[in-house]
Design an enzyme around this catalytic site. Structure first.
Site, PDB file in Angstrom:
ATOM      1  N   GLU A 136       0.811  -1.205   0.000  1.00  0.00           N
ATOM      2  CA  GLU A 136       0.000   0.000   0.000  1.00  0.00           C
ATOM      3  C   GLU A 136       0.858   1.274   0.000  1.00  0.00           C
ATOM      4  O   GLU A 136       1.725   1.449   0.857  1.00  0.00           O
ATOM      5  CB  GLU A 136      -0.942  -0.012   1.212  1.00  0.00           C
ATOM      6  CG  GLU A 136      -1.841   1.208   1.345  1.00  0.00           C
ATOM      7  CD  GLU A 136      -2.713   1.465   0.123  1.00  0.00           C
ATOM      8  OE1 GLU A 136      -3.340   0.519  -0.375  1.00  0.00           O
ATOM      9  OE2 GLU A 136      -2.750   2.615  -0.353  1.00  0.00           O
TER      10      GLU A 136
ATOM     11  N   THR B 132      -5.733   1.452  -5.592  1.00  0.00           N
ATOM     12  CA  THR B 132      -5.374   0.048  -5.364  1.00  0.00           C
ATOM     13  C   THR B 132      -6.057  -0.865  -6.377  1.00  0.00           C
ATOM     14  O   THR B 132      -5.430  -1.775  -6.934  1.00  0.00           O
ATOM     15  CB  THR B 132      -5.814  -0.414  -3.962  1.00  0.00           C
ATOM     16  OG1 THR B 132      -5.354   0.520  -3.007  1.00  0.00           O
ATOM     17  CG2 THR B 132      -5.260  -1.781  -3.638  1.00  0.00           C
TER      18      THR B 132
ATOM     19  N   HIS C  19      -1.477   3.555   4.637  1.00  0.00           N
ATOM     20  CA  HIS C  19      -2.491   4.265   3.849  1.00  0.00           C
ATOM     21  C   HIS C  19      -2.704   5.643   4.458  1.00  0.00           C
ATOM     22  O   HIS C  19      -2.653   5.804   5.662  1.00  0.00           O
ATOM     23  CB  HIS C  19      -3.808   3.471   3.864  1.00  0.00           C
ATOM     24  CG  HIS C  19      -4.798   3.926   2.844  1.00  0.00           C
ATOM     25  ND1 HIS C  19      -5.519   5.099   2.972  1.00  0.00           N
ATOM     26  CD2 HIS C  19      -5.177   3.384   1.667  1.00  0.00           C
ATOM     27  CE1 HIS C  19      -6.291   5.248   1.919  1.00  0.00           C
ATOM     28  NE2 HIS C  19      -6.107   4.217   1.100  1.00  0.00           N
TER      29      HIS C  19
ATOM     30  N   ASP D  48       1.527  -0.117  -4.869  1.00  0.00           N
ATOM     31  CA  ASP D  48       0.318  -0.029  -5.698  1.00  0.00           C
ATOM     32  C   ASP D  48       0.154   1.324  -6.387  1.00  0.00           C
ATOM     33  O   ASP D  48      -0.337   1.412  -7.502  1.00  0.00           O
ATOM     34  CB  ASP D  48      -0.940  -0.433  -4.917  1.00  0.00           C
ATOM     35  CG  ASP D  48      -1.246   0.446  -3.710  1.00  0.00           C
ATOM     36  OD1 ASP D  48      -0.393   1.272  -3.331  1.00  0.00           O
ATOM     37  OD2 ASP D  48      -2.352   0.294  -3.146  1.00  0.00           O
ATOM     38  N   HIS D  49       0.584   2.409  -5.714  1.00  0.00           N
ATOM     39  CA  HIS D  49       0.445   3.756  -6.284  1.00  0.00           C
ATOM     40  C   HIS D  49       1.151   4.708  -5.345  1.00  0.00           C
ATOM     41  O   HIS D  49       1.616   4.285  -4.285  1.00  0.00           O
ATOM     42  CB  HIS D  49      -1.026   4.156  -6.446  1.00  0.00           C
ATOM     43  CG  HIS D  49      -1.838   3.902  -5.192  1.00  0.00           C
ATOM     44  ND1 HIS D  49      -1.782   4.718  -4.097  1.00  0.00           N
ATOM     45  CD2 HIS D  49      -2.665   2.874  -4.856  1.00  0.00           C
ATOM     46  CE1 HIS D  49      -2.557   4.233  -3.144  1.00  0.00           C
ATOM     47  NE2 HIS D  49      -3.100   3.106  -3.570  1.00  0.00           N
TER      48      HIS D  49
HETATM   49  C1  GP9 Z   1      -9.131  -0.428   0.247  1.00  0.00           C
HETATM   50  C2  GP9 Z   1      -7.676  -0.381   0.054  1.00  0.00           C
HETATM   51  C3  GP9 Z   1      -7.180   1.020  -0.134  1.00  0.00           C
HETATM   52  O1  GP9 Z   1      -9.654  -1.707   0.371  1.00  0.00           O
HETATM   53  O2  GP9 Z   1      -7.302  -1.224  -0.975  1.00  0.00           O
HETATM   54  O3  GP9 Z   1      -7.582   1.556  -1.317  1.00  0.00           O
HETATM   55  P1  GP9 Z   1      -6.904   2.848  -1.957  1.00  0.00           P
HETATM   56  O4  GP9 Z   1      -7.512   4.026  -1.287  1.00  0.00           O
HETATM   57  O5  GP9 Z   1      -5.444   2.791  -1.712  1.00  0.00           O
HETATM   58  O6  GP9 Z   1      -7.233   2.754  -3.387  1.00  0.00           O
HETATM   59 MN    MN Z   2      -3.813   1.642  -2.244  1.00  0.00          MN
END
Ligand code: GP9
Ligand code: MN
Length: 633
Positions: free
Chosen positions: A254, A298, A413, A472-473
């Site tokens: 994340e 994500t 996150h 992921d980003h």
């Molecule tokens: C939510 C998690 C976070 O289930 O995958 O999502 P994001 O905000 O990073 O897209």
């Molecule tokens: Mn994410």
């Protein structure tokens, strides 16, 4: 009783009030919605109102009192049925109804069986408002005069309804920015805009993609296919199949960006474990690897990894095109006898995962209900990564082998909060609390990955697995450029911003002894072919846009979802061509040939997704399933 004591439209007000109150009570009694503050409570309370005003307000157009009353009863019954259908559905699926679910025939088996169990006789209470409305109509004196109101009053009424709707949306937007452009989660939608408005929104999104789908006849595939085939990268047979038959563990890290890897923050190492991996004999590490996600964050990264296609430019493809035909990596591995699953300790409807995973052919989704969230084990968005990894590995021990598990982490996150005991390094000292805390949560993520490796070893799963991990980003947006400039000790130009889209990627194959740092410029879209080839699975017939990074044909050209791109020589960002080495502006010609190609790639990908074109494609034979008439069109 005298009529004049009652305003002519008391009954309208009563209808609205009854359904409003009922809906609010149902929110609290029949759905499990987490309300975190007074503002959320307020939004929840007001969210049915704008729709009810509009829906019931149509009665103001009827002349006859009888017709008007009949309309009110019918409307109230329809709304009662809609709400109740959601309640019954929720009892079984813990989710709100969305159109694709009704069209997915595979769900009907479940639905039928569960319907009976999900209905109790006490459910007649869901009709309370309809009954009370009828009673009120009987009790209130009937008037012979016309029910119609002056156009000016009617107009004022609908202006008020619209104003309430905008107020609602405005408050929702402050609570959850970009709610409507990104969708996020059905629960969040219902919490913020209300059940009834949510259904309208759902119908809008779904019908938009249905319309695009209906217009496509497969002829578009001819050109796309030519492009894909001409950009095909032959596997590198020195690497091909080196992880054949192994369990596949893909970890979504994340918000992890490359700028913290192998770097320090005020003398503190941020990712000690990952740093070791970058030098490890069994690990390929990719420092020039970029994320390619859009609004779906994500979920977009998941989409790219699974399909080797770009996500969409507007909205999350997990929401807009969950009914499409895909040829996912999951589907391919199912075909090789893998048990495929995703593990993520969050609400299953977040990013519409529960629906999308059906389309991707995932055997099992271990969502939050598969995890034990003990007191103190949750932070930010849910279960902390360390207990998440521990419990995930526990699940793996019981899986049929080989398995393909995608693990989606959550602790690192935004807004990057951590309990004190998990803060392994101090915060940074810029003017951005977000960036300051980010180093701590990134450090925690590193620790959690270490735990994952330890657990896999302890449970005897490690040797037989290949572990792929990717950021992921981005986690730090451009809003924190000033703080970022302080940390990096350089100005954040569009060039730097593009370079900050680098996320780490690791491919760890225990015992392979092939590990090295792969400097090749690559992106998330390359994961699918790269991984499949490592597993000895051919992709020469697949409709994918990435390429195996180990292939000699792999091109150093990464396209971002917003049209920016990076090659080994240039970075194109903010409509400016930069020299990759120096970060200085360079002549436009250096970027020119790629600008069109970047647009072309994105467009081909969009064409496939919007037209749901993979339903016209046989990935086993590579044949286009379209008639010749369409082909020559
Ligand atoms: C939510 C998690 C976070 O289930 O995958 O999502 P994001 O905000 O990073 O897209
Ligand atoms: Mn994410």
């Amino acid at each position: 009783m005298k009529n004049k004591n009652y305003p002519k439209h008391s009954i309208l007000a009563i209808a609205i009030l009854l359904t409003w109150i009922k809906t609010y009570v149902v929110y609290h009694t029949s759905f499990d919605m987490k309300i975190e503050n007074v503002m959320q409570q307020l939004i929840l309370f007001m969210n049915p109102l704008s729709f009810l005003l509009a829906a019931y307000g149509i009665s103001l157009f009827f002349k006859s009192v009888k017709v008007r009353n009949r309309y009110l009863i019918i409307m109230s019954s329809i709304l009662a049925v809609i709400l109740y259908a959601n309640v019954a559905f929720y009892r079984f699926f813990s989710d709100f109804i969305t159109l694709p679910v009704l069209f997915q025939t595979s769900n009907f088996g479940d639905l039928g069986a569960s319907a009976a169990e999900s209905i109790y006789w006490t459910d007649v209470f869901y009709l309370t408002d309809v009954v009370l409305l009828i009673v009120a109509m009987k009790l209130l004196p009937t008037t012979k005069e016309s029910a119609i109101v002056k156009p000016a009053i009617r107009r004022a009424y609908f202006v008020i309804a619209a104003a309430i709707m905008f107020l609602n949306l405005g408050l929702a937007e402050t609570e959850r920015p970009q709610l409507l452009t990104r969708s996020f989660d059905r629960e969040l939608l219902v919490k913020n805009i209300g059940t009834y408005n949510y259904h309208i929104y759902d119908i809008y999104i779904q019908s938009k993609s249905h319309a695009q789908r209906a217009l496509a006849d497969g002829s578009e595939l001819v050109e796309v296919n030519n492009y894909v085939r001409s950009n095909q990268a032959e596997p590198n047979y020195e690497v091909f199949g080196t992880a054949e038959g192994k369990n596949v563990i893909v970890v979504s890290l994340e918000s992890l960006q490359t700028f913290v890897v192998n770097e320090e923050m005020n003398g503190e190492v941020v990712t000690p474990f990952l740093n070791e991996l970058t030098k490890d004999n069994d690990t390929y590490y990719f420092p020039n690897f970029y994320h390619q996600t859009g609004l779906g964050k994500t979920s977009d990264s998941e989409f790219i990894v699974e399909n080797g296609l770009y996500p969409l430019g507007g909205g999350a493809v997990f929401f807009t095109n969950s009914g499409n035909t895909y040829n996912s990596m999951t589907e391919k591995l199912n075909g090789k006898g893998y048990f495929t699953n995703v593990m993520h300790s969050n609400n299953k409807s977040f990013w519409n995962r529960d629906i999308m995973y059906n389309a991707l052919d995932v055997d099992k989704f271990y969502d939050v209900d598969s995890y034990e969230v003990a007191d103190g084990d949750a932070v930010n968005w849910g279960l902390k990564d360390i207990p998440f990894f521990k419990q995930s590995v526990e699940h793996m021990t019981e899986m049929q082998k080989p398995f393909y598990s995608r693990l989606i982490t959550l602790t690192n996150h935004y807004p990057f909060h951590l309990d004190e005991e998990d803060q392994l390094i101090p915060e940074y000292d810029s003017n951005s609390g977000t960036l300051n805390r980010y180093f701590q949560t990134a450090r925690y993520m590193d620790e959690s990955v270490k735990v994952l490796f330890e657990e896999l070893k302890a449970k005897g799963l490690y040797e037989d697995s290949i572990i792929v991990m990717y950021g992921d980003h981005y986690g730090i947006s451009e809003n924190h450029n000033e703080a970022m400039a302080q940390y990096l000790e350089k100005e954040i130009t569009p060039f730097e911003s593009a370079q900050l889209q680098r996320v780490p990627m690791f491919i760890h194959i225990p015992g392979s002894d092939q590990g090295k740092v792969v400097e090749e410029v690559s992106g998330q879209i390359d994961i699918r072919p790269t991984l499949l080839h490592l597993l000895g699975v051919e992709t020469s017939k697949d409709m994918q846009l990435g390429a195996d990074v180990f292939s000699k044909d792999h091109e150093e050209f990464v396209v971002f979802r917003d049209g920016r791109f990076v090659t080994d020589k240039v970075v194109y960002a903010g409509n400016v061509c930069y020299d990759k080495e120096t970060g200085e502006e360079t002549e436009a010609e250096a970027c020119a040939p790629y600008i069109e190609r970047a647009a072309e790639e994105l467009e081909y990908s969009d064409t496939i997704i919007n037209g749901d074109l993979l339903r016209f494609y046989d990935e086993k034979t590579g044949n286009l399933l379209i008639d010749e008439a369409a082909e020559t069109k």
